[in-house]
Every structure is written in structure tokens, then in C-alpha cells.
Enzyme design. Sequence first.
Site, PDB file in Angstrom:
ATOM      1  N   SER A 205     -10.633 -47.026 -42.832  1.00  0.00           N
ATOM      2  CA  SER A 205      -9.469 -47.300 -43.671  1.00  0.00           C
ATOM      3  C   SER A 205      -9.923 -47.752 -45.056  1.00  0.00           C
ATOM      4  O   SER A 205     -10.625 -47.008 -45.734  1.00  0.00           O
ATOM      5  CB  SER A 205      -8.547 -48.309 -42.989  1.00  0.00           C
ATOM      6  OG  SER A 205      -7.297 -48.366 -43.633  1.00  0.00           O
ATOM      7  N   GLU A 323      -2.414 -41.411 -36.910  1.00  0.00           N
ATOM      8  CA  GLU A 323      -2.629 -42.417 -37.963  1.00  0.00           C
ATOM      9  C   GLU A 323      -1.356 -43.176 -38.341  1.00  0.00           C
ATOM     10  O   GLU A 323      -1.345 -44.400 -38.463  1.00  0.00           O
ATOM     11  CB  GLU A 323      -3.179 -41.749 -39.234  1.00  0.00           C
ATOM     12  CG  GLU A 323      -4.554 -41.118 -39.120  1.00  0.00           C
ATOM     13  CD  GLU A 323      -5.692 -42.113 -39.253  1.00  0.00           C
ATOM     14  OE1 GLU A 323      -5.432 -43.331 -39.340  1.00  0.00           O
ATOM     15  OE2 GLU A 323      -6.849 -41.665 -39.263  1.00  0.00           O
ATOM     16  N   HIS A 417      -3.819 -45.480 -36.080  1.00  0.00           N
ATOM     17  CA  HIS A 417      -4.783 -45.864 -37.115  1.00  0.00           C
ATOM     18  C   HIS A 417      -5.688 -46.984 -36.600  1.00  0.00           C
ATOM     19  O   HIS A 417      -5.209 -48.012 -36.132  1.00  0.00           O
ATOM     20  CB  HIS A 417      -4.015 -46.325 -38.354  1.00  0.00           C
ATOM     21  CG  HIS A 417      -4.853 -46.661 -39.542  1.00  0.00           C
ATOM     22  ND1 HIS A 417      -5.525 -45.713 -40.275  1.00  0.00           N
ATOM     23  CD2 HIS A 417      -5.117 -47.854 -40.159  1.00  0.00           C
ATOM     24  CE1 HIS A 417      -6.163 -46.295 -41.277  1.00  0.00           C
ATOM     25  NE2 HIS A 417      -5.932 -47.591 -41.221  1.00  0.00           N
TER      26      HIS A 417
END
Length: 536
Positions: A205, A323, A417
Amino acid sequence: MTAFLIAMALAGAAPMPVVNAPVGKMRGTTEGELRVFKGIPYAAPPVRDLRWRPPAPLPRWKGERAATAFGPACVQPQAPNATVYSGPPMPVSEDCLTLNVWAPANARHAPVMVWIHGGALRTGSSREPTYDGRKLAERGIIVVSINYRLGVLGWLAHPGLSAESARHVSGNYGLLDQIAALTWVRENIAAFGGLPRDVTIAGESAGGLSALYLMASPAAHGLFAKVIAESSYMISMPDLRKPVFGMPSWEAGGQALGTALQAPDIAALRAMDPQLLTDTASKLGFAPFGVVDGAVLPQQMVDAFDQGKQAAVPVLAGFNQGEIRSLRMLAPPTPADAAAYESTIRARYADLADPFLRLYPAATYKESILAATRDALYGWTAERLVRKQAALGKPAYLYLFDHGYPAMDQAALHAFHASELPFVFGTSASTPPQWPKIPDTPGERALSDAMADYWASFVRDGKPVARHAAPWPAYTTTRAYMHFGATPEARRDLLPGMFALNERVMCGRRATGTIGWNWNVGLAAPPMPPDVAGCE
């Protein structure tokens, strides 16, 4: 021998390991066959008068420093709402520039992985249990995890700060922290048994975004030899002194923030309590980004990669199928029905509407909204990164994490995610309380063992290999990738048409100079600009 060590010897306990590094002596702990050192400072504390200055190196300390406990997290907004990522409260401080080391006891010239945590450049810490480096270090590598300044304390630009700077720039302090940590690793990791010239930077990320920033920053080149980028995003960036891509100049934005905080100058901003400053700036909408300043980040990431100016190193990159399932704030609101979805897409995407709707059809518009947002941010970035590195003749490996388990899928969070992280680190039992519980089954353990093997072998050799799992082919002209479902499976042609569509959208928006390509996807997209020469 000190009284403490004598007592340990009499008790039959192993003595605590001591390392004498260039920065000074430090005492850690042992975990099985590993030596572990926590909370090591890599730069001077950036507090008060040193707030918003580049990190300063520490002189060698005297005596022996205890390195047995994690340092505090960097100051970050206090989370008002529980999310899947929420964990117990962490101690925070401006004195937070520390790192942690997991090293095999017999390490000699071992490769090194430096982990950069995620959290949107706003939150997170190297002390999070999910990032425990033990399982990866047991595979013969040294794992280092770092803190870096976050939010307004790490990414603010302001004319007053630029005036103080010898280079007349501001912002990017969190990135400068990461570069300082990598410099510390280069100068000190040999004392732990590491090889300074064989460092892999890795992150997920915002940590993956940071890896791209480091690849694009000349100041970081030579500090790492390989890159792992999980769910990174090659978004449009603000410029220090001029408005671009729908964003104001970052100096002007910082000045406006100071006005809103009733802090007319840098002295007033430095006088503010760091937690109050951070919380208030966040509530006022301050969003941290790396800024094109002509120095640390000379140009837009997409331009650096298009021109071959990024670090020419092997990469392993990928993203997760779900995600956006845990990041729905990134997706536009759901329309009333499929017809409203299709008409909006046709109005926004013009000649690109047909290829868009083939990939993200109206018949399944709720899922299409999630998939389109995922691909514009994460899917396109991952494939762009491996394509660009392969074009430089460097090994490049692509993956899609598409794994589910009962608690995850029952919560409608399939492959959400960051959900690959416990499998990579082997920390399934240490996820946050809100995380869907990963079952302790042979299948889940086998997948985690395979992913940890792939990641550790890439750090070691530049090639991901797992002892009891499928070979992972390089991307190259076959467009190969690894699909992580129930088991790893090598496949070709990830989401055909996805990359071409998003590349064309980015190219057209970039050509205008006024439209960004980050959060404005699908139903939230501005109308596509006219065709531009060179955008195919």
C-alpha cells in the site's frame, strides 16, 4: 561479565546478543535461532525545532544501548472508527525514527529486506504484529522494518519551510526518513551479518507507493538492489510550486492549512502540540503525498518510468482481487440501477466506453465499480511496474492474490487490501482483532509457507522460488503471472485489456496537465479529454 549476564548464565539462559556496529553497541534478544534488535534509532528525533527538517544522522553513542523493545509509532491521527485494520492503541511520539532487525544467528553476508509499512502515509508502524520478521528471517535473510514520519508531520510543504532549506524545497520528509534508514542499513547492517549491497526494499500500500518513490528518487539510487511492491499505486503527484493535475501547488496547500490552523508561520506550527496538529490537519482534509520538488522527487513517477530514469533493479509486484472491498471510500457511490451506471460511463468515457464496459459490465455493476477502482489504482500500477522493469532487461514478477477463506468470504471481504500480508510474513495468528480470523489448516499453512518462500528467495536470489509449489515464471513477453488462490498457479495474460485501457486513460489525462489519474475512476471520472497523439 555484568551481574545481569552472570545471573542469566547461572539460570541456564542464553546470553543476550550484543552487536558492535559503527553507530554503537546494542544488546538485543534471541528468538530461536535468530538475534532480534528492536527500537534502534537511525536518525536524530525530529521534534519541535527539528520538526519538518531532513533527518539528521546520530553520532556514535557511548556504552551499550538496549535494543529489546519496539520504539513508539510516529504521531498519527487517532482512529475514531474501528475498521478491519484496527488494532490496540500504540504509543506514539515525534521521537519515532527507529528500526528493527531480525537476523539469523549465523548470518554472514546475508541478503537484507527492508520493510516499509502501509497506512496511506498517515498511519501505521513497524511494531505491528503482522510485520514480525521471524518467519522470513528463518529462511536465511535479514529483515529490517522501519518507521517514518506520517501525515502533516511527514509530508507538509510550505513556503516558510522551503525558505529554510538549503535546496529551497519542502515536503517529502517521510521519504527522506526512508532514505536515511536505508543509509543506516548500508553503513551498519554488516555488523548484524548482512550484505550492504544486497538490500531489497519492500512495502505494501503506502509502503509500496514509497518503494516507487524511492525508485524514482536519485537520492535513493544505489541504496537497494531489488524491489517488492505490494498493492502500490503510481498516482499523479502534486508539484511544489505550481498547480498540476487538479491539485494546488503543495506550498500553497501548506500555507492554506496553516491559515486554517490559525498558525501564520512555521514558528507557530512548530509550537503546536504534535497530536493536536496531526488530528486537526487530518480533519481539515490534509492528505499526505510525495511532491515533485525538483530535488528528492525530480518529476512525476510515470515520467521517470517512461524515460527509464527509475532504479534499474529486479521487481516483484502485484495486487489483490478484492482490494476495494475493505476500502469502499475509494469507490464512487453506487447508482440506482444498471442503466444509470451504463449511461454515466458512456458520458464519461466517450470512445473508451465500450472497452470499459466490456471489462466492467453494467450487468454486474456493483462488482464492476469495485473492480474498476481496483484496477485503476493497483492493477494498472503493478503491471506497469513489471513492464517497465522488464523493458530495462531486469527480472520482473507479477502476481494476483485471489485467496479466500470462510471468515473472510462470509464478511464479503474476499482477498481484501493487505490480506496477503499474514501469508507473506507467516503471522496468521497475529492479525488485528477486527481481521477475519484465518483458520489454522494445512491448506492455509501451505499457502503461507509458499508465499514466504517466494518472497524470501526473491530477496536472496532475485527469483521467487518455493520448495513445494509451482515455478513462478518471469513476466517477459508471455505476460506470465502467479495466481494465489487456494494454491499458487502460474498463468498468463492477467485481466486482458485492463492495462491498455487504464494506460490510455492515464495518458490522455496526463496530456492535459489538469486532470489527475488517482481517485477519479469510473462513475467519478471527469469526461475523457479528446484523443491525444501518442496515446494508444
